[in-house]
Design a protein around this motif. Structure first.
Motif, mmCIF file in Angstrom:
data_model
loop_
_atom_site.group_PDB
_atom_site.id
_atom_site.type_symbol
_atom_site.label_atom_id
_atom_site.label_comp_id
_atom_site.label_asym_id
_atom_site.label_seq_id
_atom_site.Cartn_x
_atom_site.Cartn_y
_atom_site.Cartn_z
ATOM 1 N N GLY A 1 9.742 0.080 -3.576
ATOM 2 C CA GLY A 1 9.176 -1.206 -3.208
ATOM 3 C C GLY A 1 7.894 -1.450 -3.965
ATOM 4 N N VAL A 2 7.299 -2.611 -3.731
ATOM 5 C CA VAL A 2 5.970 -2.892 -4.281
ATOM 6 C C VAL A 2 4.977 -2.006 -3.538
ATOM 7 C CG1 VAL A 2 4.167 -4.630 -4.561
ATOM 8 C CG2 VAL A 2 6.575 -5.264 -4.825
ATOM 9 N N GLU A 3 4.124 -1.335 -4.283
ATOM 10 C CA GLU A 3 3.249 -0.343 -3.667
ATOM 11 C C GLU A 3 1.851 -0.444 -4.272
ATOM 12 O OE1 GLU A 3 3.570 4.460 -2.692
ATOM 13 O OE2 GLU A 3 4.953 3.513 -4.097
ATOM 14 N N PHE A 4 0.840 -0.493 -3.410
ATOM 15 C CA PHE A 4 -0.530 -0.549 -3.914
ATOM 16 C C PHE A 4 -1.514 -0.026 -2.879
ATOM 17 C CE2 PHE A 4 0.138 -4.772 -1.984
ATOM 18 C CZ PHE A 4 -0.960 -4.860 -1.137
ATOM 19 N N ALA A 5 -2.716 0.288 -3.365
ATOM 20 C CA ALA A 5 -3.859 0.622 -2.516
ATOM 21 C C ALA A 5 -4.960 -0.377 -2.841
ATOM 22 C CB ALA A 5 -4.324 2.046 -2.770
ATOM 23 N N GLN A 6 -5.684 -0.810 -1.815
ATOM 24 C CA GLN A 6 -6.662 -1.876 -2.003
ATOM 25 C C GLN A 6 -7.929 -1.594 -1.226
ATOM 26 O OE1 GLN A 6 -5.156 -5.899 -1.298
ATOM 27 N NE2 GLN A 6 -7.058 -6.437 -0.241
ATOM 28 N N GLY A 7 -9.072 -1.750 -1.893
ATOM 29 C CA GLY A 7 -10.366 -1.656 -1.231
ATOM 30 C C GLY A 7 -10.938 -3.039 -1.001
ATOM 31 N N ARG A 8 -12.224 -3.117 -0.773
ATOM 32 C CA ARG A 8 -12.854 -4.425 -0.561
ATOM 33 C C ARG A 8 -12.927 -5.238 -1.846
ATOM 34 N NH1 ARG A 8 -16.855 -4.336 4.096
ATOM 35 N NH2 ARG A 8 -18.052 -5.809 2.842
ATOM 36 N N ASP B 1 -11.765 2.867 3.931
ATOM 37 C CA ASP B 1 -12.201 2.657 2.553
ATOM 38 C C ASP B 1 -11.155 1.851 1.795
ATOM 39 O OD1 ASP B 1 -14.592 4.108 2.763
ATOM 40 O OD2 ASP B 1 -13.520 5.993 2.484
ATOM 41 N N ALA B 2 -9.907 1.933 2.272
ATOM 42 C CA ALA B 2 -8.808 1.258 1.578
ATOM 43 C C ALA B 2 -7.648 1.035 2.530
ATOM 44 C CB ALA B 2 -8.343 2.098 0.381
ATOM 45 N N ILE B 3 -6.817 0.068 2.193
ATOM 46 C CA ILE B 3 -5.539 -0.109 2.884
ATOM 47 C C ILE B 3 -4.424 0.245 1.905
ATOM 48 C CG2 ILE B 3 -6.410 -1.926 4.400
ATOM 49 C CD1 ILE B 3 -4.899 -3.949 2.631
ATOM 50 N N TYR B 4 -3.263 0.571 2.457
ATOM 51 C CA TYR B 4 -2.112 0.938 1.640
ATOM 52 C C TYR B 4 -0.975 -0.010 1.982
ATOM 53 C CZ TYR B 4 2.090 3.588 0.313
ATOM 54 O OH TYR B 4 3.311 3.962 -0.199
ATOM 55 N N CYS B 5 -0.128 -0.291 1.017
ATOM 56 C CA CYS B 5 1.030 -1.166 1.268
ATOM 57 C C CYS B 5 2.244 -0.670 0.507
ATOM 58 C CB CYS B 5 0.715 -2.602 0.851
ATOM 59 S SG CYS B 5 2.135 -3.742 0.967
ATOM 60 N N TRP B 6 3.351 -0.578 1.223
ATOM 61 C CA TRP B 6 4.678 -0.387 0.627
ATOM 62 C C TRP B 6 5.523 -1.532 1.154
ATOM 63 C CZ3 TRP B 6 9.780 -0.273 1.715
ATOM 64 C CH2 TRP B 6 10.654 0.314 0.787
ATOM 65 N N TYR B 7 6.095 -2.317 0.256
ATOM 66 C CA TYR B 7 6.799 -3.527 0.694
ATOM 67 C C TYR B 7 8.078 -3.754 -0.093
ATOM 68 C CZ TYR B 7 7.980 -8.517 0.784
ATOM 69 O OH TYR B 7 8.638 -9.709 0.855
ATOM 70 N N ALA B 8 9.179 -3.914 0.636
ATOM 71 C CA ALA B 8 10.458 -4.294 0.047
ATOM 72 C C ALA B 8 11.211 -5.094 1.103
ATOM 73 C CB ALA B 8 11.272 -3.078 -0.384
ATOM 74 N N ARG B 9 11.328 -6.390 0.908
ATOM 75 C CA ARG B 9 11.925 -7.263 1.918
ATOM 76 C C ARG B 9 13.257 -6.745 2.421
ATOM 77 N NH1 ARG B 9 15.623 -11.145 2.906
ATOM 78 N NH2 ARG B 9 14.990 -12.996 4.103
ATOM 79 N N ASN B 10 14.108 -6.315 1.501
ATOM 80 C CA ASN B 10 15.464 -5.904 1.864
ATOM 81 C C ASN B 10 15.631 -4.389 1.915
ATOM 82 O OD1 ASN B 10 16.418 -8.629 1.996
ATOM 83 N ND2 ASN B 10 16.423 -8.652 -0.239
ATOM 84 N N GLY B 11 14.525 -3.664 1.972
ATOM 85 C CA GLY B 11 14.608 -2.221 2.062
ATOM 86 C C GLY B 11 14.961 -1.589 0.717
ATOM 87 N N PHE C 1 -11.509 -3.866 -5.231
ATOM 88 C CA PHE C 1 -10.511 -3.539 -6.251
ATOM 89 C C PHE C 1 -9.149 -3.229 -5.635
ATOM 90 C CE2 PHE C 1 -14.660 -2.531 -8.062
ATOM 91 C CZ PHE C 1 -14.589 -3.162 -9.296
ATOM 92 N N LYS C 2 -8.120 -3.384 -6.469
ATOM 93 C CA LYS C 2 -6.745 -3.183 -6.015
ATOM 94 C C LYS C 2 -5.947 -2.509 -7.131
ATOM 95 C CE LYS C 2 -2.855 -5.939 -4.167
ATOM 96 N NZ LYS C 2 -2.485 -7.305 -3.728
ATOM 97 N N LEU C 3 -5.205 -1.444 -6.767
ATOM 98 C CA LEU C 3 -4.451 -0.670 -7.749
ATOM 99 C C LEU C 3 -2.985 -0.568 -7.338
ATOM 100 C CD1 LEU C 3 -4.361 1.198 -10.265
ATOM 101 C CD2 LEU C 3 -4.969 3.104 -8.727
ATOM 102 N N TYR C 4 -2.100 -1.000 -8.234
ATOM 103 C CA TYR C 4 -0.665 -0.906 -7.992
ATOM 104 C C TYR C 4 -0.134 0.443 -8.492
ATOM 105 C CZ TYR C 4 -0.262 -5.870 -6.792
ATOM 106 O OH TYR C 4 -0.371 -7.091 -6.177
ATOM 107 N N ARG C 5 0.978 0.876 -7.918
ATOM 108 C CA ARG C 5 1.601 2.132 -8.330
ATOM 109 C C ARG C 5 1.923 2.131 -9.819
ATOM 110 N NH1 ARG C 5 1.780 7.037 -6.348
ATOM 111 N NH2 ARG C 5 2.448 6.357 -4.274
ATOM 112 N N GLU C 6 2.329 0.966 -10.347
ATOM 113 C CA GLU C 6 2.694 0.869 -11.767
ATOM 114 C C GLU C 6 1.472 0.884 -12.682
ATOM 115 O OE1 GLU C 6 3.723 -1.076 -9.382
ATOM 116 O OE2 GLU C 6 5.877 -0.652 -9.221
#
Length: 474
Positions: free
Chosen positions: A385-392, A371-381, A394-399
């Motif tokens: 990090g940038v964090e969001f959940a995304q469906g087909r 139903d959705a994918i999740y992403c946590w991303y920080a190039r340098n750890g 809509f997309k929602l960021y942690r902030e």
């Protein structure tokens, strides 16, 4: 407890026949068991996972791109299944860590250029279950000459394992424990030949080839098919200058994939081999392509569609329906469990993989879909990090930023979350639940390099202290 029994002459003949019958029975059982093992081994498909470097969704003709020529990938899609909603991480190392371990980055990502040594990869599991394993192409994960072996690969031919020489003309590679230079050669050709040779040597299978390609990452420079090709070139520096050569490099990527497919065909094992093709992240920001008749700028490094939307094609003749198009969501944590399902192997319970196998989808069967994918991303750890959940749609960021990514895929106009209704409100609730599920799951693993520096510093202090003590006592 035991007593000896004397055998009379007339007893010998029946005993002889009994022994022969027992021996024949044992031999039959052994042959039957051997045939079962052989049948099981043959039933396990070979797996070839190809991941191009910096090649976004828009680079393939079959996806609607018109800037490059990709006939072999077009054919691969026509013969198999093409996914339209596959998402990587925004940049290379985070993607490599995620695809190899099946975990979202917040659980095991340390920093750029490193795969933390305690991690379990799909190569570990497949090797343990009878697969011969090979990695070829780009490494960028540290670990020294033993690194690939440590992470489950029997053989390797890699660039950027212990050094960073030219990757294209006159390349320097690391091959099974040796640093080897190839004067007059072309890096992608050397690697592709190695892959094809490995497949030929292990044609009886089962084998795994993980092929994180060198192409078409910058520096942008001529290929052997370019008019400007110079076999004496030392290789360009690591910059995004001359993006016009990116066209030739994408075309050459397609050619390399075709050679691998041809090798499988020549050996007669294509029908027993799953081939997956994807890209590790979006195209370089200096490259502008045409997708569906409109200009499309590369977005590598960005947590948007331009940085994370990548091609995914699955080819398995006789198993996957020809010309299938799959619009379900897929992210790179899904690759690990999919490979295990294809091999008929269960994941070790201790792993707790984040991904969802799309193996049933490849077979045209009903099964769970995302139903959705999740992403946590920080190039340098780091801790955050940038964090969001995304469906087909809509997309929602942690902030809290919320977008309709079908209408606003560049994410320029956030929706007012205080005034949502209908589908937008329902999707927001579901995506928030995904973010809540992963809240507080960041794991801070130790950096081996930092530990080595700390140990070295401690040793220096101990030596200095020892010298002072010796001087004071003298």
């Amino acid at each position: 407890m035991f007593r000896r029994v004397a055998l009379l002459p007339e007893d010998v003949r029946p005993l002889r026949w009994t022994c022969l019958m027992i021996a024949a029975s044992l031999l039959t059982g052994l042959l039957f068991e051997t045939s079962l093992v052989a049948a099981e081994k043959k039933s396990q498909p070979n797996i070839v996972l190809i991941m191009a470097d910096d090649l976004g969704y828009e680079c393939l003709e079959v996806n609607g791109g018109s800037s490059y020529e990709t006939p072999r990938l077009n054919e691969m899609a026509a013969e198999g299944m093409r996914f339209t909603r596959c998402h990587s991480q925004p940049i290379c190392t985070p993607t490599r860590v995620q695809i190899m371990t099946g975990l979202y980055n917040q659980r095991n990502y340390v920093r750029f250029g490193l795969l933390e040594p305690s991690q379990t990869t799909f190569a570990h599991v497949l090797k343990k279950n009878g697969y011969r394993t090979c990695i070829a192409g780009k490494w960028q994960l540290e670990g020294g000459l033993d690194g690939p072996h440590h992470f489950g690969f029997d053989e390797y031919c890699l660039w950027q394992l212990t050094r960073r020489p030219s990757r294209y003309p006159n390349p320097g590679l690391e091959v099974n424990g040796e640093e080897i230079d190839y004067p007059g050669g072309y890096g992608p050709d050397v690697v592709n030949e190695y892959v094809c040779d490995f497949i030929k040597k292990n044609a009886e299978g089962p084998f795994l080839v993980y092929y994180p390609m060198i192409l078409p990452h910058w520096p942008f420079e001529p290929t052997p098919d370019s008019e400007e090709w110079d076999p004496k070139s030392p290789g360009a520096n690591n910059s995004q200058k001359n993006p016009e050569f990116f066209v030739d490099m994408v075309n050459y990527t397609d050619k390399m994939v075709g050679q691998v497919l041809d090798q499988l065909d020549e050996l007669g094992i294509r029908d027993n081999t799953l081939v997956l093709f994807t890209g590790d992240n979006g195209t370089a920001t200096s490259v502008t392509s045409v997708l569906d008749g409109e200009t499309y700028k590369g977005g590598k490094g960005s947590p948007t569609r331009q940085g994370m939307h990548v091609p995914l094609i699955a080819s398995w003749p006789g198993t996957i329906e020809q010309g299938a198009v799959n619009g379900n969501l897929v992210d790179f944590t899904d690759v690990f469990p999919t490979l295990l399902d294809v091999a008929g192997v269960k994941a070790p319970k201790k792993l707790e993989l984040d991904g969802l196998s799309f193996h049933p989808q490849l077979l045209g069967k009903e099964g769970p879909v995302r139903d959705a994918i999740y992403c946590w991303y920080a190039r340098n750890g780091g801790k955050t990090g940038v964090e969001f959940a995304q469906g087909r749609t809509f997309k929602l960021y942690r902030e809290g930023q919320y977008y309709n990514i079908e209408e606003d895929w560049k994410e320029k106009q956030p929706l007012n979350v205080e005034n949502l209704s209908g589908e937008a409100a329902e999707a927001h609730q579901k995506l928030q639940a995904v973010l809540d599920r992963y809240e507080g799951t960041r794991v801070m693993l130790a950096d081996p390099a930092a530990k080595a520096d700390a140990d070295s510093s401690k040793q220096k202090k101990q030596k200095t202290k020892k010298k002072k003590n010796e001087k004071a006592s003298s």
